[in-house]
Design a protein around this motif. Structure first.
Motif, PDB file in Angstrom:
ATOM      1  N   GLN A   1       0.807  -1.219   0.000  1.00 57.45           N
ATOM      2  CA  GLN A   1       0.000   0.000   0.000  1.00 57.45           C
ATOM      3  C   GLN A   1       0.840   1.270   0.000  1.00 57.45           C
ATOM      4  N   VAL A   2       1.927   1.287   0.757  1.00 58.67           N
ATOM      5  CA  VAL A   2       2.620   2.562   0.997  1.00 58.67           C
ATOM      6  C   VAL A   2       3.950   2.700   0.256  1.00 58.67           C
ATOM      7  N   THR A   3       4.416   1.645  -0.411  1.00 58.34           N
ATOM      8  CA  THR A   3       5.655   1.747  -1.169  1.00 58.34           C
ATOM      9  C   THR A   3       5.411   1.320  -2.610  1.00 58.34           C
ATOM     10  N   PRO A   4       6.264   1.753  -3.537  1.00 59.46           N
ATOM     11  CA  PRO A   4       6.114   1.316  -4.928  1.00 59.46           C
ATOM     12  C   PRO A   4       6.805  -0.008  -5.228  1.00 59.46           C
ATOM     13  N   PHE A   5       7.471  -0.593  -4.242  1.00 61.02           N
ATOM     14  CA  PHE A   5       8.338  -1.727  -4.520  1.00 61.02           C
ATOM     15  C   PHE A   5       7.574  -2.931  -5.069  1.00 61.02           C
TER      16      PHE A   5
ATOM     17  N   ASP B   1      14.874   6.351   4.124  1.00 61.37           N
ATOM     18  CA  ASP B   1      14.785   7.726   3.616  1.00 61.37           C
ATOM     19  C   ASP B   1      13.631   7.872   2.635  1.00 61.37           C
ATOM     20  N   SER B   2      13.403   6.858   1.805  1.00 59.01           N
ATOM     21  CA  SER B   2      12.300   6.933   0.843  1.00 59.01           C
ATOM     22  C   SER B   2      10.956   6.944   1.563  1.00 59.01           C
ATOM     23  N   LEU B   3      10.840   6.179   2.629  1.00 58.33           N
ATOM     24  CA  LEU B   3       9.595   6.172   3.402  1.00 58.33           C
ATOM     25  C   LEU B   3       9.397   7.502   4.119  1.00 58.33           C
ATOM     26  N   GLU B   4      10.493   8.083   4.612  1.00 60.13           N
ATOM     27  CA  GLU B   4      10.418   9.377   5.288  1.00 60.13           C
ATOM     28  C   GLU B   4       9.920  10.459   4.340  1.00 60.13           C
ATOM     29  N   ALA B   5      10.356  10.388   3.075  1.00 64.82           N
ATOM     30  CA  ALA B   5      10.032  11.445   2.117  1.00 64.82           C
ATOM     31  C   ALA B   5       8.622  11.314   1.542  1.00 64.82           C
ATOM     32  N   THR B   6       8.042  10.128   1.611  1.00 73.66           N
ATOM     33  CA  THR B   6       6.776   9.908   0.916  1.00 73.66           C
ATOM     34  C   THR B   6       5.590   9.639   1.836  1.00 73.66           C
ATOM     35  N   LEU B   7       5.825   9.528   3.151  1.00 74.49           N
ATOM     36  CA  LEU B   7       4.741   9.212   4.075  1.00 74.49           C
ATOM     37  C   LEU B   7       4.739  10.177   5.250  1.00 74.49           C
ATOM     38  N   PRO B   8       3.570  10.448   5.837  1.00 76.02           N
ATOM     39  CA  PRO B   8       3.508  11.363   6.981  1.00 76.02           C
ATOM     40  C   PRO B   8       4.168  10.769   8.212  1.00 76.02           C
ATOM     41  N   PRO B   9       4.594  11.613   9.146  1.00 78.56           N
ATOM     42  CA  PRO B   9       5.324  11.133  10.326  1.00 78.56           C
ATOM     43  C   PRO B   9       4.541  10.137  11.176  1.00 78.56           C
ATOM     44  N   ASN B  10       3.209  10.272  11.205  1.00 78.18           N
ATOM     45  CA  ASN B  10       2.400   9.402  12.074  1.00 78.18           C
ATOM     46  C   ASN B  10       1.794   8.228  11.329  1.00 78.18           C
ATOM     47  N   SER B  11       2.351   7.851  10.190  1.00 74.24           N
ATOM     48  CA  SER B  11       1.792   6.766   9.393  1.00 74.24           C
ATOM     49  C   SER B  11       1.933   5.431  10.116  1.00 74.24           C
TER      50      SER B  11
ATOM     51  N   LEU C   1       8.471   0.344 -19.588  1.00 73.92           N
ATOM     52  CA  LEU C   1       9.175   1.426 -18.898  1.00 73.92           C
ATOM     53  C   LEU C   1       8.264   2.629 -18.703  1.00 73.92           C
ATOM     54  N   THR C   2       7.483   2.963 -19.723  1.00 70.83           N
ATOM     55  CA  THR C   2       6.537   4.077 -19.608  1.00 70.83           C
ATOM     56  C   THR C   2       5.520   3.828 -18.505  1.00 70.83           C
ATOM     57  N   GLN C   3       5.015   2.610 -18.420  1.00 69.94           N
ATOM     58  CA  GLN C   3       4.054   2.254 -17.368  1.00 69.94           C
ATOM     59  C   GLN C   3       4.671   2.401 -15.984  1.00 69.94           C
ATOM     60  N   ALA C   4       5.898   1.921 -15.826  1.00 64.12           N
ATOM     61  CA  ALA C   4       6.558   1.993 -14.519  1.00 64.12           C
ATOM     62  C   ALA C   4       6.789   3.441 -14.107  1.00 64.12           C
ATOM     63  N   LYS C   5       7.198   4.279 -15.059  1.00 62.80           N
ATOM     64  CA  LYS C   5       7.394   5.699 -14.756  1.00 62.80           C
ATOM     65  C   LYS C   5       6.076   6.371 -14.393  1.00 62.80           C
ATOM     66  N   LEU C   6       5.009   5.992 -15.088  1.00 61.09           N
ATOM     67  CA  LEU C   6       3.689   6.556 -14.793  1.00 61.09           C
ATOM     68  C   LEU C   6       3.227   6.159 -13.396  1.00 61.09           C
ATOM     69  N   LEU C   7       3.494   4.918 -13.001  1.00 58.64           N
ATOM     70  CA  LEU C   7       3.145   4.454 -11.652  1.00 58.64           C
ATOM     71  C   LEU C   7       3.802   5.337 -10.601  1.00 58.64           C
ATOM     72  N   LEU C   8       5.093   5.621 -10.766  1.00 59.79           N
ATOM     73  CA  LEU C   8       5.796   6.442  -9.790  1.00 59.79           C
ATOM     74  C   LEU C   8       5.275   7.873  -9.789  1.00 59.79           C
ATOM     75  N   ARG C   9       5.017   8.406 -10.969  1.00 61.52           N
ATOM     76  CA  ARG C   9       4.593   9.800 -11.059  1.00 61.52           C
ATOM     77  C   ARG C   9       3.200  10.009 -10.466  1.00 61.52           C
ATOM     78  N   LEU C  10       2.308   9.050 -10.656  1.00 59.55           N
ATOM     79  CA  LEU C  10       0.922   9.212 -10.200  1.00 59.55           C
ATOM     80  C   LEU C  10       0.753   8.883  -8.728  1.00 59.55           C
ATOM     81  N   HIS C  11       1.432   7.851  -8.257  1.00 56.70           N
ATOM     82  CA  HIS C  11       1.167   7.349  -6.908  1.00 56.70           C
ATOM     83  C   HIS C  11       2.277   7.669  -5.905  1.00 56.70           C
ATOM     84  N   TYR C  12       3.475   7.934  -6.382  1.00 53.93           N
ATOM     85  CA  TYR C  12       4.596   8.211  -5.477  1.00 53.93           C
ATOM     86  C   TYR C  12       5.349   9.420  -6.029  1.00 53.93           C
TER      87      TYR C  12
END
Length: 408
Positions: free
Chosen positions: A110-114, A302-312, A367-378
């Motif tokens: 839910q919270v990471t793109p991995f 660091d990636s989680l810190e940058a993309t999620l709120p502190p109280n997640s 590759l386009t799909q993967a980039k779109l996933l990151l841009r839209l959701h992360y």
């Protein structure tokens, strides 16, 4: 003898310096302390290591910033190595943890793109393999299907085709109830699409049980190979084999892993999708493995810190359960007891080629799909995608984290 005395005096001076310093505040100082503690452990100076671990514990928190949370997880792992559990409970991850791990996997998805990145890229490779096939029946052998999150998007994609192909999934797992629940969920979704669908659970032996040596692990792989012989492969269907974050658990016995890969090759799949952590956590030298893990999980936190709120709550669960247990296993366990044995793509590439596989080039559309996933959701500038040797790499800043490739 004189050299030993000098070394002891140097260590004592280091400890006095550390204990006299004010509380550690900077990330660089945290890392230096962790590396010093690991170095003392590698030198079997457990008294000095314990003192540094105590200092680290006082200057870290599971609810602080990313640096404090990272230091907390690594300090717990170092403390576990200094004070290992009883011989009857010497594995970091056990069968009884299934429910906890499944819950943390939900949060991870839910919270990471991995996971989504791996699933999306693997699905596109499967769809492109289907397009090159003359069969209208699809059979997917999915190793460790978990909750089956990967398949609804692919089912939607093939349901839109005219005529829609039939889909059969053979799903492996170690818990028959989880497999049946996943199968029922996917069957209901397929019915809503009007898709002809069949689901076959294939129960495999648990790889995180109380096996204490490579012979037991080898028997597990032998059992998996034998059970794969019972998988029905029909002549009029396209077979795809999906291995997402699965095969690394067998690196404890590389020869047996290669036998498993050759068995998969003998099933004549149209495509094999492979996703793994892009890290070398299988180094037999503890201090090298520790340093690799520290760099890797620093980027993850660091990636989680940058993309999620502190109280997640979900972030805390992912860090403390999913990644926290990986860290504990890499740092605290040793020898055959260690389960988290990630290796880099170059190692997987060599093993796949030895087993008779060749790279399948991932398409520009993937590759386009993967980039779109990151841009839209992360939407963070920190994530990046690279393509090297026909393999996709997802990373944070300059640190590659996961790789996805396809093979034939």
């Amino acid at each position: 003898m004189l050299g030993s005395t000098s070394c002891s005096q140097q260590q004592s001076q280091e400890l006095i310096h550390l204990q006299s310093d004010p509380p550690v505040a900077g990330e660089l100082q945290h890392h230096q302390l962790l590396l010093t503690c690991a170095r003392y452990i590698s030198q079997t100076n457990f008294t000095a290591a314990h003192r540094i671990a105590t200092i680290l514990s006082a200057n870290s928190s599971p609810s602080g910033d990313s640096s404090e949370r990272l230091i907390h997880s690594f300090t717990k792992a170092l403390s576990l190595r200094l004070h290992p559990p009883s011989p009857n409970n010497n594995n970091i991850i056990t069968e009884n943890d299934d429910a906890i791990l499944h819950a943390s996997y939900l949060s991870l998805n839910q919270v990471t793109p991995f996971i989504r990145f791996s699933h999306l890229t693997a699905n596109q490779a499967i769809l492109e393999a289907i397009d090159q096939s003359h069969h209208n029946n699809i059979h997917i052998l999915d190793f460790d299907i978990m909750h089956g999150f990967q398949w609804p998007p692919l089912m939607q994609a093939i349901a839109d085709r005219h005529p829609p192909p039939t889909l059969r999934i053979t799903a492996t797992g170690t818990n028959i109830n989880h497999l049946r629940i996943t199968g029922d969920r996917l069957a209901k979704f397929a019915h809503s699409l009007g898709l002809t669908f069949r689901f076959f659970p294939l129960l495999l032996p648990h790889t995180n049980n109380n096996n204490d040596n490579m012979n037991d692990e080898a028997e597990t792989v032998n059992a998996i190979i034998n059970r794969l012989s019972a998988v029905l492969i029909l002549p009029n269907e396209t077979l795809a084999v999906n291995c997402v974050l699965y095969l690394h658990r067998f690196l404890v016995n590389r020869d047996k892993l290669c036998l498993l890969l050759r068995k998969i090759k003998s099933m004549n799949p149209k495509v094999v999708t492979l996703a793994e952590n892009e890290a070398n956590h299988n180094n037999s030298i503890f201090i090298s493995r520790f340093n690799e893990a520290l760099n890797y999980y620093t980027a993850v936190f660091d990636s989680l810190e940058a993309t999620l709120p502190p109280n997640s709550r979900e972030r805390a669960e992912v860090e403390q359960v999913w990644f926290g247990r990986e860290i504990a296993d890499i740092v605290a366990a040793e020898g055959e007891h260690r389960r988290a044995r990630h290796e880099r793509f170059l190692s997987w590439e060599m093993m796949m080629r030895i087993a008779g596989f060749q790279n399948v080039r991932l398409s520009p559309f993937a590759l386009t799909q993967a980039k779109l996933l990151l841009r839209l959701h992360y939407p963070s500038q920190g994530y990046n995608l690279e393509v090297v040797n026909d393999c996709f790499f997802l990373g944070w800043q300059n640190q590659p984290l996961f790789s996805v490739s396809s093979w034939h």
